[in-house]
Design a protein around this motif. Structure first.
Motif, PDB file in Angstrom:
ATOM      1  N   ILE A 135      22.442  12.820  21.076  1.00 18.14           N
ATOM      2  CA  ILE A 135      22.343  13.450  22.388  1.00 18.14           C
ATOM      3  C   ILE A 135      22.542  12.406  23.489  1.00 18.14           C
ATOM      4  CG2 ILE A 135      20.746  14.584  23.955  1.00 18.14           C
ATOM      5  CD1 ILE A 135      21.830  16.413  21.860  1.00 18.14           C
ATOM      6  N   ALA A 136      22.006  11.199  23.275  1.00 13.53           N
ATOM      7  CA  ALA A 136      22.190  10.144  24.277  1.00 13.53           C
ATOM      8  C   ALA A 136      23.669   9.844  24.447  1.00 13.53           C
ATOM      9  CB  ALA A 136      21.443   8.882  23.856  1.00 13.53           C
ATOM     10  N   SER A 137      24.422   9.862  23.317  1.00 12.38           N
ATOM     11  CA  SER A 137      25.837   9.520  23.457  1.00 12.38           C
ATOM     12  C   SER A 137      26.618  10.653  24.103  1.00 12.38           C
ATOM     13  CB  SER A 137      26.439   9.103  22.119  1.00 12.38           C
ATOM     14  OG  SER A 137      26.305  10.135  21.185  1.00 12.38           O
ATOM     15  N   ILE A 138      26.090  11.877  24.029  1.00 13.04           N
ATOM     16  CA  ILE A 138      26.746  12.957  24.780  1.00 13.04           C
ATOM     17  C   ILE A 138      26.423  12.807  26.267  1.00 13.04           C
ATOM     18  CG2 ILE A 138      26.794  15.440  25.175  1.00 13.04           C
ATOM     19  CD1 ILE A 138      26.468  15.844  22.242  1.00 13.04           C
ATOM     20  N   ALA A 196      36.614  16.436  22.324  1.00  6.23           N
ATOM     21  CA  ALA A 196      35.177  16.172  22.238  1.00  6.23           C
ATOM     22  C   ALA A 196      34.423  17.482  22.035  1.00  6.23           C
ATOM     23  CB  ALA A 196      34.686  15.464  23.500  1.00  6.23           C
ATOM     24  N   LEU A 197      34.860  18.527  22.757  1.00  4.08           N
ATOM     25  CA  LEU A 197      34.234  19.852  22.602  1.00  4.08           C
ATOM     26  C   LEU A 197      34.350  20.328  21.155  1.00  4.08           C
ATOM     27  CD1 LEU A 197      33.081  22.387  24.130  1.00  4.08           C
ATOM     28  CD2 LEU A 197      35.421  23.222  24.146  1.00  4.08           C
ATOM     29  N   THR A 198      35.567  20.184  20.590  1.00  5.98           N
ATOM     30  CA  THR A 198      35.771  20.584  19.198  1.00  5.98           C
ATOM     31  C   THR A 198      34.836  19.822  18.265  1.00  5.98           C
ATOM     32  OG1 THR A 198      38.065  21.022  19.691  1.00  5.98           O
ATOM     33  CG2 THR A 198      37.497  20.791  17.389  1.00  5.98           C
ATOM     34  N   MET A 199      34.759  18.505  18.481  1.00 11.55           N
ATOM     35  CA  MET A 199      33.919  17.674  17.605  1.00 11.55           C
ATOM     36  C   MET A 199      32.464  18.110  17.657  1.00 11.55           C
ATOM     37  SD  MET A 199      35.299  13.927  18.348  1.00 11.55           S
ATOM     38  CE  MET A 199      36.732  13.259  17.565  1.00 11.55           C
ATOM     39  N   ILE A 200      31.946  18.359  18.852  1.00 15.01           N
ATOM     40  CA  ILE A 200      30.534  18.726  18.975  1.00 15.01           C
ATOM     41  C   ILE A 200      30.280  20.057  18.270  1.00 15.01           C
ATOM     42  CG2 ILE A 200      28.740  19.384  20.618  1.00 15.01           C
ATOM     43  CD1 ILE A 200      29.960  17.340  22.524  1.00 15.01           C
ATOM     44  N   ASN A 201      31.212  21.008  18.437  1.00 10.97           N
ATOM     45  CA  ASN A 201      31.021  22.303  17.785  1.00 10.97           C
ATOM     46  C   ASN A 201      31.076  22.189  16.270  1.00 10.97           C
ATOM     47  OD1 ASN A 201      30.595  24.519  19.710  1.00 10.97           O
ATOM     48  ND2 ASN A 201      32.381  23.585  20.660  1.00 10.97           N
ATOM     49  N   TYR A 215      32.009   9.669  16.286  1.00  8.43           N
ATOM     50  CA  TYR A 215      33.282  10.147  16.823  1.00  8.43           C
ATOM     51  C   TYR A 215      33.189  10.529  18.283  1.00  8.43           C
ATOM     52  CZ  TYR A 215      35.282   9.634  12.324  1.00  8.43           C
ATOM     53  OH  TYR A 215      35.735   9.071  11.178  1.00  8.43           O
ATOM     54  N   THR A 216      32.241  11.406  18.627  1.00  5.19           N
ATOM     55  CA  THR A 216      32.154  11.828  20.017  1.00  5.19           C
ATOM     56  C   THR A 216      31.645  10.695  20.890  1.00  5.19           C
ATOM     57  OG1 THR A 216      31.454  13.905  19.078  1.00  5.19           O
ATOM     58  CG2 THR A 216      31.423  13.733  21.444  1.00  5.19           C
ATOM     59  N   GLY A 217      30.618   9.996  20.398  1.00  4.00           N
ATOM     60  CA  GLY A 217      29.959   9.002  21.242  1.00  4.00           C
ATOM     61  C   GLY A 217      30.715   7.698  21.349  1.00  4.00           C
ATOM     62  N   ALA A 218      31.365   7.263  20.284  1.00  6.80           N
ATOM     63  CA  ALA A 218      32.002   5.951  20.341  1.00  6.80           C
ATOM     64  C   ALA A 218      33.523   6.050  20.397  1.00  6.80           C
ATOM     65  CB  ALA A 218      31.572   5.125  19.138  1.00  6.80           C
ATOM     66  N   VAL A 219      34.130   6.751  19.438  1.00  2.00           N
ATOM     67  CA  VAL A 219      35.590   6.746  19.357  1.00  2.00           C
ATOM     68  C   VAL A 219      36.215   7.467  20.553  1.00  2.00           C
ATOM     69  CG1 VAL A 219      37.563   7.446  17.979  1.00  2.00           C
ATOM     70  CG2 VAL A 219      35.534   6.577  16.855  1.00  2.00           C
TER      71      VAL A 219
END
Lengths: 434, 261
Positions: free
Chosen positions: A132-135, B44-49, B70-74
């Motif tokens: 969540i922090a990274s989001i 990013a939206l796709t990855m989170i879902n 993936y979402t947070g770093a890449v």
């Protein structure tokens, strides 16, 4: 998931009650923290601070919030509307979400239903907080980009780089806790600290986490993304009214979140501290929530204390510290912890043997440090000599011009990496002359 | 399998349709949108879902790691590069390599076929022992994954890690630039600043003691003379410095009479 007992068995109305409770608590804590910060910093600077609205000025931040919400909304012409609008929403939402897995207390009875004082828990809930922090970082970075202005963009870039770098050290500091607790779920980690807190047995992890959490929340002395002398307001320069309020809210909730996580992972969560824990019913009913709140407030006070005491770091020094000090130290510490665990559990060394091994290891490390120290001193001397030599020579390629690689006919100025090449050239020239 | 299907409850169905739909929308948006930053956001939206779907399918560790890595770093690094490269760069639709689109289409269809066949055969031929049994065998979902990665497939795992590190080091070597002049240290820079008699502090701001604080109005020194230092260089170069009213100068001189300047 038998180990999670009562989690996931709450009736729907209780889930709503818990969600609302957490939401209200976070908003109230934000209002309180802002007031608390202003009062404490004032005291540290020989001022009084807000004391007009409400008792002791307690309602000041509420009034400021109302005023902020009623202010005019300004949309920059160059802004990308959709992204500009969604950035503060991402920031604030992520800030609230992280609290879903923080345990406030053991099982209590609410309206006749036995339930843990925690919204939910699952096997990887500490990783959930990290995720969540990274989001949440997306909020900052998109705010910076979508404002269509230079300073916010630079602030956004800085905060991304900062949060990503410090998240690594933060994640590494968790590893030792996971190893000792044997779980990544917050409620299990709290229970694993029953006899002794992890802050005591895993002190280096705790110190690394506390450093990383200040960097992670963009707070002084690591508040470079909003360094007002360099970047006006950083990523939120172009924001006003409610959208700015959302960023402000997110910052303070994040402060509470990382403090709560520190409490959960290292200070025994809701478990009563030592003198109180002698009292039999200290860890039952609603009392633990009081201990939890006190522990979180201690962390928040440390945040305020740091802000009132330390000057802001220079950006490159800050990044160097994160990558070249914090992460290697965290890695080495993790390896030591893992090695000790294996030696004790699988090789079955006794505590005395472990102690001897530890002393030997410390001696080896000290010897290594001594050697490194000598090398660093020599390097320092070399650098001073180089600098003196450079000052004597002062040959610029094209004086005052932009530095470009030299043409084959030109000689270039001495730089540290070139020394080997220069020596070779000199020897070759000597050979030619002879 | 039939047992698993009947296990679906209403909540799971809702999560599937909402997150699945959003994931597909994100994938489409990523291809359709013109701006690179918007594409990055859609992916990013796709990855989170997808991560939420993983968690719903009892793979919480995979879901969380997907978001963190993936979402947070890449993706964040992608955004970073896009933001640095150009705030407003949109993709050009001109085909730079001949036959690129056709080859891309072919490869895409090939990949789709491979995945379908691979997953299909895995689903039909391998006897599944059920999620609970698989998790319980290792003492939990995370423990099971750890067993696979650090025990059964440790060589493959380490080889992948080595490959990634090689790629990162390679990128650094390729992007490395030699310094041709030595880097100046902070004391050197500060010495340099003052060597030609630089001004040790802030310059006086325009209009100090004068009756006007516009940038082109020079400040008045205590003796009544004007300080050209207080006017920005470009204005001085253009000779755009406003004259100061002699009356002001007289008044200042009167006021500061007897004061050591």
């Amino acid at each position: 998931m038998s180990q999670f007992g009562l989690f996931g068995t709450d009736p729907w109305w209780l889930v709503i009650v818990k969600v609302l409770g957490i939401f209200v608590m976070l908003v109230l804590l934000t209002l309180f923290t802002i007031w608390w910060e202003r009062r404490v910093v004032s005291r540290m600077q020989n001022r009084i601070g807000p004391n007009r609205v409400g008792p002791q000025g307690l309602l000041q931040s509420l009034m400021d919030g109302v005023k902020l919400a009623l202010k005019e909304e300004i949309l920059p012409k160059a802004a990308h509307r959709a992204v500009y609008w969604i950035a503060p929403v991402i920031s604030a939402t992520a800030a609230f979400l992280a609290f879903a897995v923080i345990p406030f207390g053991p099982t209590v009875s609410i309206f006749g239903v036995e339930t843990p004082l925690q919204l939910t828990d699952f096997p990887v809930s500490v990783l959930y907080v990290l995720a969540i922090a990274s989001i949440g970082v997306y909020g900052l970075v998109l705010a910076g980009w979508s404002s269509g202005s230079t300073y916010p963009l630079l602030g956004g870039l800085r905060s991304t780089a900062q949060v990503i770098s410090y998240e690594i050290a933060m994640g590494l500091s968790f590893v030792a806790v996971f190893l000792y607790a044997g779980s990544m779920s917050t409620s299990q980690i709290v229970l694993a600290q029953e006899p002794i807190w992890f802050a005591v047995i895993l002190l280096p992890s705790f110190l690394i986490y506390v450093t990383a959490m200040v960097g992670e929340t963009n707070r002084a002395p690591f508040d470079l993304p909003e360094a007002e002398g360099e970047l006006v307001g950083g990523f939120h320069t172009e924001y006003s009214s409610l959208k700015f309020a959302l960023f402000f809210l997110a910052e303070y909730i994040n402060m509470v979140t990382v403090s709560a996580l520190a409490t959960t992972l290292f200070l025994g969560g809701y478990l009563a501290p030592w003198p109180i824990s002698l009292w039999e019913s200290a860890n039952t009913g609603w009392w633990p929530m009081v201990w939890w709140l006190l522990k979180v407030q201690i962390f928040i006070f440390v945040f305020i204390w740091l802000r009132g005491t330390l000057p802001r770091l220079r950006y490159d020094q800050f990044m160097k510290f994160g990558w070249k000090v914090l992460i290697p130290v965290a890695l080495i510490w993790t390896i030591i912890v893992a090695a000790v665990r294996i030696l004790r559990d699988q090789v079955a060394l006794t505590n005395t043997e472990l102690l001897i091994a530890g002393v030997v290891l410390i001696l080896i490390l000290l010897a290594g440090a001594w050697v490194l120290q000598g090398r660093a001193e020599r390097r320092e001397q070399q650098r001073d000599a180089d600098r003196a030599a450079r000052a004597e020579r002062q040959l610029d390629l094209v004086p005052g011009a932009h530095p470009v690689p030299p043409m084959p006919s030109q000689t270039f100025e001495y730089t540290p990496r070139r020394s080997a090449l220069l020596t070779t050239q000199a020897t070759m020239k000597e050979a030619e002359d002879a | 399998m039939t047992e698993a299907v009947s296990d679906f409850n209403l909540g799971e169905t809702i999560v599937f349709w909402v997150c699945g739909g959003l994931a597909v929308l994100g994938a489409l948006g990523m291809i359709i949108s013109r701006k690179a930053v918007h594409s990055a956001l859609f992916i990013a939206l796709t990855m989170i879902n997808l991560a939420i779907l993983y968690v719903a399918n009892a793979a919480p560790f995979l879901g969380m790691v997907q978001v963190i890595v993936y979402t947070g770093a890449v993706m964040m690094l992608f955004l970073f590069v896009l933001m640095v490269v150009g705030v407003d760069s949109s993709d050009s639709l001109v085909e730079t390599i001949k036959g690129q689109r056709f080859a891309g289409l072919l490869l895409g269809i090939g990949l789709g076929l491979l995945l379908t066949v691979g997953i299909g055969s895995a689903l039909t031929t391998s006897g599944d022992i059920g999620l609970t049994a698989a998790n319980d065998a290792a003492g939990g979902n995370v423990q099971g994954l750890a067993q696979l990665m650090f025990d059964d497939y440790v060589v493959a795992f380490q080889a992948t890690a080595a490959l990634l590190i090689t790629a990162a080091v390679g990128a650094m070597v390729l992007a490395h630039r030699e310094r041709w002049t030595p880097r100046k240290s902070q004391p050197e820079l500060s010495e340099e600043r003052f060597r030609d008699g630089g001004h040790p502090g802030n310059r006086p701001s325009p209009g100090v003691y004068a009756r006007h604080n516009a940038v082109d109005t020079p400040a008045l020194l205590p003796d009544g003379s004007t300080s050209l230092d207080s006017v920005p260089g470009p204005l001085r170069a253009r000779d755009d410095v406003r004259d100061v009213d002699p009356a002001d100068v007289d008044e200042i001189r009167e006021l500061t009479k007897g004061v050591d300047s």
